[in-house]
Design an enzyme around this catalytic site. Structure first.
Site, PDB file in Angstrom:
ATOM      1  N   ASN A   9       0.915  -1.314  -0.024  1.00  0.00           N
ATOM      2  CA  ASN A   9       0.066   0.018   0.126  1.00  0.00           C
ATOM      3  C   ASN A   9       0.874   1.087  -0.041  1.00  0.00           C
ATOM      4  O   ASN A   9       1.459   1.689   1.137  1.00  0.00           O
ATOM      5  CB  ASN A   9      -0.905   0.040   1.079  1.00  0.00           C
ATOM      6  CG  ASN A   9      -1.831   1.271   1.246  1.00  0.00           C
ATOM      7  OD1 ASN A   9      -1.662   2.022   0.494  1.00  0.00           O
ATOM      8  ND2 ASN A   9      -2.746   0.936   2.275  1.00  0.00           N
ATOM      9  N   ARG A  93      -2.641  -2.039  -3.196  1.00  0.00           N
ATOM     10  CA  ARG A  93      -3.793  -1.176  -3.118  1.00  0.00           C
ATOM     11  C   ARG A  93      -3.839  -0.042  -4.042  1.00  0.00           C
ATOM     12  O   ARG A  93      -2.484   0.632  -4.234  1.00  0.00           O
ATOM     13  CB  ARG A  93      -3.725  -0.732  -1.849  1.00  0.00           C
ATOM     14  CG  ARG A  93      -5.009   0.068  -1.633  1.00  0.00           C
ATOM     15  CD  ARG A  93      -4.950   0.980  -0.189  1.00  0.00           C
ATOM     16  NE  ARG A  93      -6.157   1.654   0.279  1.00  0.00           N
ATOM     17  CZ  ARG A  93      -6.326   2.325   1.281  1.00  0.00           C
ATOM     18  NH1 ARG A  93      -5.445   2.390   2.267  1.00  0.00           N
ATOM     19  NH2 ARG A  93      -7.525   2.867   1.408  1.00  0.00           N
ATOM     20  N   HIS A 181     -12.263   3.596   0.279  1.00  0.00           N
ATOM     21  CA  HIS A 181     -12.071   2.684   1.525  1.00  0.00           C
ATOM     22  C   HIS A 181     -12.681   1.259   1.443  1.00  0.00           C
ATOM     23  O   HIS A 181     -13.340   0.732   2.109  1.00  0.00           O
ATOM     24  CB  HIS A 181     -13.025   3.428   2.722  1.00  0.00           C
ATOM     25  CG  HIS A 181     -12.087   4.479   3.226  1.00  0.00           C
ATOM     26  ND1 HIS A 181     -12.506   5.663   3.781  1.00  0.00           N
ATOM     27  CD2 HIS A 181     -10.622   4.496   3.480  1.00  0.00           C
ATOM     28  CE1 HIS A 181     -11.681   6.378   4.434  1.00  0.00           C
ATOM     29  NE2 HIS A 181     -10.682   5.652   4.287  1.00  0.00           N
ATOM     30  N   ARG A 241      -8.298  16.365   6.110  1.00  0.00           N
ATOM     31  CA  ARG A 241      -8.938  16.804   5.140  1.00  0.00           C
ATOM     32  C   ARG A 241     -10.438  17.370   5.393  1.00  0.00           C
ATOM     33  O   ARG A 241     -10.995  17.056   6.483  1.00  0.00           O
ATOM     34  CB  ARG A 241      -9.369  15.610   4.158  1.00  0.00           C
ATOM     35  CG  ARG A 241      -8.169  15.238   3.435  1.00  0.00           C
ATOM     36  CD  ARG A 241      -8.502  13.957   2.529  1.00  0.00           C
ATOM     37  NE  ARG A 241      -7.519  12.702   3.126  1.00  0.00           N
ATOM     38  CZ  ARG A 241      -7.754  11.325   2.947  1.00  0.00           C
ATOM     39  NH1 ARG A 241      -8.918  10.922   2.465  1.00  0.00           N
ATOM     40  NH2 ARG A 241      -6.878  10.516   3.343  1.00  0.00           N
ATOM     41  N   GLU A 379      -7.628  -4.247   5.662  1.00  0.00           N
ATOM     42  CA  GLU A 379      -7.372  -4.063   4.285  1.00  0.00           C
ATOM     43  C   GLU A 379      -6.346  -4.981   3.574  1.00  0.00           C
ATOM     44  O   GLU A 379      -6.553  -5.469   2.459  1.00  0.00           O
ATOM     45  CB  GLU A 379      -7.066  -2.594   4.076  1.00  0.00           C
ATOM     46  CG  GLU A 379      -8.198  -1.692   4.091  1.00  0.00           C
ATOM     47  CD  GLU A 379      -7.917  -0.323   4.606  1.00  0.00           C
ATOM     48  OE1 GLU A 379      -6.793  -0.228   5.359  1.00  0.00           O
ATOM     49  OE2 GLU A 379      -8.564   0.703   4.075  1.00  0.00           O
TER      50      GLU A 379
END
Ligand code: AMP
Length: 392
Positions: A9, A93, A181, A241, A379
């Site tokens: 990732n 990813r 996500h 963010r 993940e």
């Protein structure tokens, strides 16, 4: 020789990796780690299954300061530890699959070129993901490289949840609500399908609350709508963010404050959210420990927006049977979970405050018509499962 899958990732300044033994029905985690501060003074941390001590390495001064150097360091460590094992497949990813890519695919030169054309859709993420692919292709020339897309889980949204209120031509050019996500939602959905089939068959809201944060509404295990849209900026406020914002604010900042695209991107991605509102930190632990009123206000804004978005998703789903908290904040902050559930009584959620404080798996009371669960996400295993299917 035992075959392994390596998961990668690759972010702007870090590469997270996981090592899994494959061959059995479920990939078996062997190691996990991260190389951080790529571009600065890179360091690696890794943990191997069954070992309590972390392995730490500082990358040598003469190493390059890019993803390739980071991967070389990971590779050197794995080479020492793999014994007679080998890397049979590498899973990546990839943040953006665009309108056309949903299922995991082998990264051929044609697919890599197609994903590179999506860089303008995710300029802060996609180039780093692809740098990881390039580095891994050089490092493991014999192993298939597999792309797993963060947008994939949401690709079957109805038009009304996929579109913006712009002229059609923009939709056709790919300006859509993709949602992100997806690997985390995929993990939670498969855990629900295995352990809570009745809930999985119903209407679920899953709140992935970490440094990045979004929510997904699912019916029967399928994503119906998501709080994130075209970019990972929309929806909930996050560590740095902004989350949902009136586009008029951006027009004002451009015309009156003279901000260009780069300045806006820096503001919206790096200086907003919990960090911007509190002026203290993007880290929820620090905000919870702070006495400053700005810290409390930042947390209140975060939880208020979560409640609003839960309501929006409940409208999309036509009701709610269960709510799942996951991600670093969702899994660990009883305070945030309590603030979110307080004020959601109208959905018929009844929180078990003690269970919530303990961080139990189920934190709703037995008589709560809506189940509330805390489920750790993973993940990497989703990438490893997908990659393992392509191992030669
Ligand atoms: P993630 O991006 O999923 O790793 O989540 C990172 C976020 O989780 C950061 O804001 C952390 O402060 C937050 N977090 C991790 N542990 C805790 C905790 N025990 N209490 C509150 N927030 C936490």
């Amino acid at each position: 020789m035992r075959a392994h899958a390596l998961t990668l990732n690759a972010g702007s300044s870090s590469v997270k990796f996981g090592l899994f033994a494959i061959g059995a029905a479920e990939p078996e985690p062997r190691a996990a780690g991260v190389v951080e501060q790529i571009g600065g003074a890179p360091q690696m941390r890794a943990r191997f299954a069954g070992e309590s001590d972390e392995v730490r390495r500082v990358l040598p001064q003469d190493a390059g300061r890019d993803h390739r150097a980071a991967l070389d360091t990971v590779l050197a460590l794995l080479g020492e530890r793999l014994g007679d094992g080998h890397i049979a497949v590498v899973g990546h990813r990839i943040v953006h699959g665009g309108p056309d890519h949903a299922e995991p695919v082998v990264l051929t030169p044609a697919i890599i070129a197609a994903l590179a054309r999506l860089v303008p859709f995710a300029p802060l993420h996609q180039p780093h993901n692809l740098a990881g692919v390039e580095a891994a292709t050089t490092a493991f020339p014999g192993a298939p490289q597999i792309a797993c897309f963060d947008t994939a889980f949401h690709r079957r949204h109805a038009f009304v949840h996929d579109a913006f209120g712009l002229p059609r031509a923009f939709y056709d050019k790919g300006l859509r609500r993709y949602g992100f996500h997806g690997l985390s939602y995929d993990f939670i959905q498969s855990a629900l399908a295995r352990d809570e089939p009745a809930l999985n068959a119903g209407r679920m809201v899953v709140a992935h609350l970490g440094n990045g944060a979004s929510m997904c509404g699912m019916v029967g295990g399928e994503s119906v709508s998501s709080t994130m849209g075209f970019s990972p900026l929309d929806g909930l406020p996050m560590g740095t963010r902004c989350g949902q914002i009136d586009p008029g604010v951006l027009l004002y900042l451009m015309t009156e404050e003279g901000m260009d695209a780069a300045a806006l991107a820096d503001l919206l991605y790096n200086r907003s959210g919990l960090l911007g509102l509190s002026g203290i930190s993007n880290d929820m632990r620090r905000l919870e420990a702070s006495d400053a009123p700005e810290a409390a206000e930042a947390i209140a804004y975060f939880t208020t927006r979560i409640r609003r978005e839960v309501a929006a998703l409940v409208a999309d789903l036509g009701g709610i049977d269960g709510l799942v908290f996951t991600g670093g904040i969702g899994e660990n902050s009883a305070h945030v979970r309590a603030m979110v559930c307080e004020g959601l009584g109208w959905t018929r959620i009844i929180l078990d405050e003690e269970a919530n404080r303990r961080g139990d798996r189920t934190i709703s009371r037995e008589d709560s018509p809506v189940r509330v669960l805390v489920l750790p996400t993973d993940e990497e295993i989703v990438i490893a499962r997908a990659a393992a299917r392509f191992a030669p």
